[in-house]
Design a protein around this motif. Structure first.
Motif, PDB file in Angstrom:
ATOM      1  N   VAL A   1       0.705   4.307  -2.577  1.00 49.50           N
ATOM      2  CA  VAL A   1       1.069   5.992  -2.165  1.00 49.50           C
ATOM      3  C   VAL A   1       1.622   6.869  -3.034  1.00 49.50           C
ATOM      4  CG1 VAL A   1       1.263   7.281  -0.763  1.00 49.50           C
ATOM      5  CG2 VAL A   1      -0.685   5.456  -0.856  1.00 49.50           C
TER       6      VAL A   1
ATOM      7  N   ASP B   1       1.055  -1.193  -0.113  1.00 56.61           N
ATOM      8  CA  ASP B   1      -0.185  -0.013   0.032  1.00 56.61           C
ATOM      9  C   ASP B   1       0.825   1.234  -0.575  1.00 56.61           C
ATOM     10  OD1 ASP B   1       0.595  -1.032   2.728  1.00 56.61           O
ATOM     11  OD2 ASP B   1      -1.102  -0.055   3.530  1.00 56.61           O
ATOM     12  N   GLU B   2       2.414   1.362   0.525  1.00 54.48           N
ATOM     13  CA  GLU B   2       2.623   2.683   0.776  1.00 54.48           C
ATOM     14  C   GLU B   2       2.866   2.198  -0.567  1.00 54.48           C
ATOM     15  OE1 GLU B   2       4.923   2.359   4.938  1.00 54.48           O
ATOM     16  OE2 GLU B   2       5.557   1.207   3.418  1.00 54.48           O
TER      17      GLU B   2
ATOM     18  N   LEU C   1       1.150   6.360  -7.246  1.00 50.90           N
ATOM     19  CA  LEU C   1       0.087   7.141  -6.768  1.00 50.90           C
ATOM     20  C   LEU C   1       0.530   8.528  -7.064  1.00 50.90           C
ATOM     21  CD1 LEU C   1      -2.913   7.540  -7.585  1.00 50.90           C
ATOM     22  CD2 LEU C   1      -2.447   8.015  -5.183  1.00 50.90           C
TER      23      LEU C   1
END
Length: 188
Positions: A111, A107-108, A114
């Motif tokens: 991000v 998930d990091e 992103l």
């Protein structure tokens, strides 16, 4: 030989999704070109795989970045590539490298990718700044290229091309043919 872990497949998924978004949803939306898709995805995948596999052995971030630099330069030694395409190639290579060698969770990594994508959209789209482009034109009225007639030149270009030209650069003047090669700039 050990089997690949779930960590590998999660990172690969994050990398492929981020690359797809960058190439298909951002790059293609802005430039409508597909000829570099294989290059973008191929370089991203190769950098990801090599960096991930080499990261399993003791390798510093500096060595990984050096590897990334070598692979990114190979492409530019064989064929001319414009600055925008080269920037996108650099971005997808960087995304593959970061996703492969970062110690963060999936998930990091999502991000981080992103952030790269959003920054690209903000800078390359018309969101933060107007996108200025130009056409090269062979212009036949030398009287209008004089500095004191710049407004006449801009108006003539707008009338003839239908484009709202806001500035021009004179590239060359051919006195024998009574023409000038100019770059006519406008906002896309």
């Amino acid at each position: 030989m050990g089997k690949l872990s779930d960590k590998f497949f999660l990172r690969l998924l994050v990398d492929m999704l981020a690359t797809f978004v960058m190439v298909r949803l951002v790059y293609y939306r802005f430039y409508k070109k597909t000829e570099l898709f294989l290059t973008f995805f191929g370089f991203n995948m190769v950098i990801f795989l090599i960096s991930y596999l080499l990261n399993r052995v003791d390798m510093t971030m500096g060595a990984a970045f050096g590897l990334f630099a070598v692979f990114s330069m190979l492409r530019f030694r064989t064929e001319g590539i414009n600055t925008k395409d080269m920037t996108y190639l650099f971005l997808v290579i960087a995304m593959g490298l970061v996703t492969a060698v970062s110690k963060g969770s999936w998930d990091e990594l999502g991000v981080i990718n992103l952030i790269i994508i959003v920054t690209t959209v903000l800078l390359d789209g018309n969101i933060l700044t107007k996108k200025e482009v130009f056409h090269q034109i062979d212009y036949d009225n030398l009287e209008n290229i004089k500095p004191e007639n710049r407004e006449y030149l801009l108006e003539d270009l707008k009338l003839r091309t239908g484009i709202s030209v806001h500035r021009v650069d004179i590239i060359s003047i051919d006195m024998l043919r009574d023409s000038a090669r100019i770059h006519a700039f406008y906002y896309a």
